[in-house]
Design an enzyme around this catalytic site. Structure first.
Site, short mmCIF file in Angstrom:
data_model
loop_
_atom_site.label_atom_id
_atom_site.label_comp_id
_atom_site.label_asym_id
_atom_site.label_seq_id
_atom_site.Cartn_x
_atom_site.Cartn_y
_atom_site.Cartn_z
N GLU A 221 0.81 -1.22 0.00
CA GLU A 221 0.00 0.00 0.00
C GLU A 221 0.85 1.27 0.00
O GLU A 221 0.72 2.10 0.90
CB GLU A 221 -0.87 0.04 1.26
CG GLU A 221 -1.79 -1.13 1.42
CD GLU A 221 -2.60 -1.06 2.71
OE1 GLU A 221 -3.79 -1.38 2.66
OE2 GLU A 221 -2.04 -0.67 3.75
N ARG A 224 1.96 7.77 -0.39
CA ARG A 224 2.64 8.98 -0.87
C ARG A 224 3.73 8.68 -1.88
O ARG A 224 4.05 9.51 -2.71
CB ARG A 224 3.19 9.78 0.32
CG ARG A 224 4.61 9.52 0.69
CD ARG A 224 5.00 10.21 1.94
NE ARG A 224 4.18 9.78 3.04
CZ ARG A 224 3.82 10.54 4.06
NH1 ARG A 224 4.22 11.78 4.13
NH2 ARG A 224 3.08 10.06 5.02
N TYR A 265 3.08 17.85 12.51
CA TYR A 265 4.22 16.99 12.89
C TYR A 265 5.54 17.44 12.28
O TYR A 265 6.34 16.61 11.86
CB TYR A 265 3.94 15.50 12.65
CG TYR A 265 3.14 15.12 11.41
CD1 TYR A 265 1.88 14.55 11.55
CD2 TYR A 265 3.67 15.29 10.14
CE1 TYR A 265 1.15 14.18 10.43
CE2 TYR A 265 2.95 14.90 9.02
CZ TYR A 265 1.69 14.34 9.17
OH TYR A 265 0.99 13.97 8.07
N CYS A 291 -4.43 32.53 11.27
CA CYS A 291 -4.24 33.12 12.61
C CYS A 291 -3.68 32.11 13.60
O CYS A 291 -4.36 31.71 14.56
CB CYS A 291 -5.57 33.67 13.09
SG CYS A 291 -6.07 35.04 12.08
N GLU A 292 -2.50 31.63 13.32
CA GLU A 292 -1.79 30.70 14.20
C GLU A 292 -0.32 31.02 14.05
O GLU A 292 0.20 31.06 12.92
CB GLU A 292 -1.99 29.24 13.73
CG GLU A 292 -3.39 28.70 13.83
CD GLU A 292 -3.86 28.44 15.23
OE1 GLU A 292 -3.01 28.21 16.11
OE2 GLU A 292 -5.07 28.48 15.47
N TYR A 319 -1.59 13.80 1.16
CA TYR A 319 -1.96 14.31 2.50
C TYR A 319 -2.21 15.81 2.56
O TYR A 319 -2.48 16.33 3.63
CB TYR A 319 -0.90 13.94 3.56
CG TYR A 319 -0.74 12.44 3.68
CD1 TYR A 319 -1.67 11.68 4.37
CD2 TYR A 319 0.32 11.79 3.07
CE1 TYR A 319 -1.54 10.31 4.44
CE2 TYR A 319 0.44 10.41 3.14
CZ TYR A 319 -0.48 9.69 3.83
OH TYR A 319 -0.36 8.33 3.89
C1 LIG Z 1 -3.09 1.35 6.50
C2 LIG Z 1 -2.26 2.27 5.70
N1 LIG Z 1 -1.63 1.80 4.61
C3 LIG Z 1 -0.86 2.61 3.85
C4 LIG Z 1 -0.70 3.94 4.16
C5 LIG Z 1 0.14 4.76 3.27
O1 LIG Z 1 1.16 5.40 3.93
P1 LIG Z 1 2.16 6.30 3.09
O2 LIG Z 1 1.34 7.30 2.35
O3 LIG Z 1 3.02 6.93 4.10
O4 LIG Z 1 2.85 5.37 2.14
C6 LIG Z 1 -1.35 4.46 5.29
C7 LIG Z 1 -1.21 5.88 5.66
O5 LIG Z 1 -1.80 6.43 6.51
C8 LIG Z 1 -2.14 3.61 6.08
O6 LIG Z 1 -2.77 4.07 7.16
#
Ligand SMILES: Cc1ncc(COP(=O)(O)O)c(C=O)c1O
Length: 360
Positions: A221, A224, A265, A291-292, A319
């Site tokens: 998965e 980013r 973060y 305003c921060e 993101y």
């Molecule tokens: C369950 C899960 N898989 C994959 C990702 C992807 O993470 P990244 O975009 O840092 O590769 C996330 C990000 O929040 C996630 O929560």
């Protein structure tokens, strides 16, 4: 997350991770194949579970016991079966910011292997409503080291082997999550995606073969790492001021509301002028208009900006739009895809009417 991106994923034969009704709804509008959807999250609402089951054979990544029981209850009402995988917390630390770690013992996501084993009687007693597919793990984001990933494969293989031996539950899918970092700054040296995938698939084959288990389907998965670097944010430079202390602030027409990551973060970005060559001989800080005091997009960057310059901030494809807000009643900007040199507006800019539409 918008319909155009969902369609691009479908055309590219990729799967889709969702965490909410809104994301499921968007996927459905774009006709995304439900069997390629992985539904994550630690508090799936009854309405979300119900919608997912009506949509099609979605893969639920089950986070906890209460959620598992809720899925069964809703499946009973609908006389249907849910495909499930378990989210495993492997107790593995990654070197990343505290807020984007997820594989450590105290993570709010998932359950430990021993807790998951305790849930197996629930599956065995509800085989009409649950179809156990396998295990999922995600260690966190912006990771730069392979070692924790490799360690996570052993945890998964051990649990898969115990589930087969003790409960006759076969793991046919293993989802090893994402989190591969990208290059936000010159100092970042991310793991190449192909190297990561090769290392994980090799380790999976090795660990499953050693334990005499059938090889599962491997799912990865990367979020980013697919889309982060493909996106940039364009700002117009507004007022510039130099304080008595010598600090110089360059204000832009956005900030915290379109990019909360630096404030959330301490995410670091880099930027350049997009409209002219910059001699970059001054150190300035780029700040947003909200305003921060924490609305600082980039602290200490070499930039010689003038009012009305266009500033490009790199690496904002992941993101940013999804985390954006209407803070200070600011409309969200448009999102434009550039395909073969042509701009296509894939999300329209919000108007002031959009902002006030729900005022009662
Ligand atoms: C369950 C899960 N898989 C994959 C990702 C992807 O993470 P990244 O975009 O840092 O590769 C996330 C990000 O929040 C996630 O929560």
């Amino acid at each position: 997350m918008c319909q155009a991106i969902v369609k691009l994923l479908q055309e590219s034969n990729l799967g889709l991770d969702v965490v909410s009704y809104g994301e499921l709804y968007t996927a459905k509008l774009a006709n995304f194949d439900p069997s390629l959807i992985y539904f994550h999250g630690n508090n799936k609402l009854p309405i979300e579970i119900s919608f997912a089951l009506d949509y099609g054979p979605i893969n639920f990544i089950v986070d906890n016991e209460s959620e598992l029981n809720l899925i069964i209850e809703i499946c009973k009402q609908k006389k249907t079966t849910a495909n499930i995988m378990f989210r495993v917390t492997p107790d593995i630390e990654t070197q990343t910011h505290e807020y984007i770690k997820t594989g450590h013992k105290s993570s709010k996501f998932g359950l430990s292997p021993s807790q998951i084993k305790k849930l197996t009687p629930i599956i065995i007693n509800n085989l009409n409503f649950l179809n156990y597919l396998g295990l999922h793990v995600h260690l966190g984001s912006q990771s730069t080291k392979l070692k924790p990933y490799i360690e996570s494969v052993s945890v998964i293989a051990k649990l898969a082997s115990e589930l087969t031996a003790e409960f006759n539950l076969n793991t046919t899918k293993v989802n090893l999550g994402g989190g591969v970092g990208i290059k936000y700054n010159h100092k970042d040296s991310p793991i190449p995606l192909d190297k990561w995938a090769k290392a994980l698939s090799t380790e999976l084959v090795k660990t499953f073969t050693d334990r005499r288990l059938d090889l599962p389907q491997l799912i990865l998965e990367p979020g980013r790492a697919i889309i982060g670097s493909a996106g940039v944010t364009l700002y117009t430079v507004g007022h510039i001021k130099k304080l008595d202390s010598g600090i110089e602030y360059v204000s832009v027409d956005g900030g915290l509301a379109d990019n909360p990551r630096p404030a959330m973060y301490q995410a670091k970005y880099t930027a350049e002028l997009a409209n002219r060559i910059d001699d970059g001989q001054k150190i300035v800080s780029i700040v947003g208009k909200y305003c921060e005091s924490g609305d600082i997009l980039i602290k200490d960057i070499k930039l010689n900006a003038k009012t009305n310059d266009i500033l490009v901030v790199y690496g904002t494809g992941a993101y940013n739009y999804s985390m954006s807000s209407n803070y200070n009643r600011t409309p969200r900007p448009a999102c434009v895809l550039i395909q073969n040199g042509k701009p296509i507006e894939i999300i329209k800019a919000q108007t002031y009417e959009d902002l006030t539409r729900h005022d009662a």
